[in-house]
Design a protein around this motif. Sequence first.
Motif, PDB file in Angstrom:
ATOM      1  N   VAL A 168       0.853  -1.184   0.000  1.00 18.85           N
ATOM      2  CA  VAL A 168       0.000   0.000   0.000  1.00 18.85           C
ATOM      3  C   VAL A 168       0.892   1.238   0.000  1.00 18.85           C
ATOM      4  CG1 VAL A 168      -1.872   1.215   1.174  1.00 18.85           C
ATOM      5  CG2 VAL A 168      -1.709  -1.285   1.350  1.00 18.85           C
ATOM      6  N   VAL A 214      -4.560   3.749   5.580  1.00 17.77           N
ATOM      7  CA  VAL A 214      -4.038   2.500   5.021  1.00 17.77           C
ATOM      8  C   VAL A 214      -4.976   1.349   5.432  1.00 17.77           C
ATOM      9  CG1 VAL A 214      -2.164   0.812   5.146  1.00 17.77           C
ATOM     10  CG2 VAL A 214      -1.642   3.252   4.997  1.00 17.77           C
ATOM     11  N   TYR A 268      -6.548  -2.776   3.841  1.00 20.25           N
ATOM     12  CA  TYR A 268      -6.492  -3.822   2.820  1.00 20.25           C
ATOM     13  C   TYR A 268      -7.293  -5.028   3.319  1.00 20.25           C
ATOM     14  CZ  TYR A 268      -2.792  -5.155   6.079  1.00 20.25           C
ATOM     15  OH  TYR A 268      -2.101  -5.447   7.216  1.00 20.25           O
TER      16      TYR A 268
END
Length: 260
Positions: free
Chosen positions: A153, A256, A258
Motif C-alpha cells: 500500500v 491505510v 487492505y
Amino acid sequence: MQTTGALGYAPSTHIKGTITAINFASSPPTVSIQISGDTTTTIDGVRIMNNYSPVVGQTVDIRKQGADIIITGHTADVGGTAVGQTGSGWIRAELSAGTHNGNSNGDVHYRLIMDHGSWKMQWRGGWGVSGSTMIDAADALPVQYRPSGHRSVVAPRQVSTATSVVWDFHTDGTVVLTGHTISTANSNVSGDITFTSIGGFTSVNGTHNHLGDSGGVTSSDGGHDHSFSANHDHGFHGGSHSHTAAAPAWAGLNGVEYFL
C-alpha cells in the motif's frame, strides 16, 4: 406478543448480550456470547451480520427466533476512540524499531473489521522511521491479523527529497517500509554519463569534438550532421557523481487498509 402456537412459528425477540470470544478462523466466523447479564452461561457458535466487526467485551444487540441467534450490531462507544481489545477495536502496535507518533500523526494502531462479509485490516498513526522494518518477526502481528497474501500500500511520507515508498504487509505478520535504501542515513547512486551512436555521432566518457586539423568544423559540401542515426546511451557507468536519496524521517498509516 402472540405465542408460538397462535402464530405457527416462533416470534423474533431482541435482547442484549456481551461478546466473550471470537472464532476468526471458522467459516462463517462466529462469536461466543453471554446474554442479559448472565456471566455463568456462555453460548458458542453465534453468527454475525456481514457488516458487523466483533470485539471482545462489546455490548451487542441480539436477535433470537426460536433456537436461532444472530448478532445485529453493538452499542456505540463513547467518543468512538477507544483502543485495545474493547471499544472500537484499535490495538496499539508493538514497534520493533523507530517511534510512534511520526509527524504528530498519532501512535500506530491497527484493527480488524468485517466489511460486507470480508475481513479487512485498518491502520492509523505515524511511524518515526528507523531502518526499514517497523514490525519484525519477533513482534509479528497475531495470526488473525495477517494477510493471506502479500499486501503493498502506498505510504504518505516526509516530502523533502521525496521518492515513492510503500508499506509491505507480509504473510508472516511483519511490516516493512520499502522503496528506499537506508543502510546508513542516505544511499547513493553513482556513475559517469556516457553515450554512443553507431553510424552517427560518437562520444566516449562524455567528451567529443567536431574540430578538424585546422581547428575548425570539418564538413562536406558546406553541411555537417549532429544527429543520432542509431541508439545511444545516457546511463550511469563508473563513479564520478552521486544522487542522494535520503530516507524519510516519518511515514504515515492514516487511511491505510487492505482485505485479508
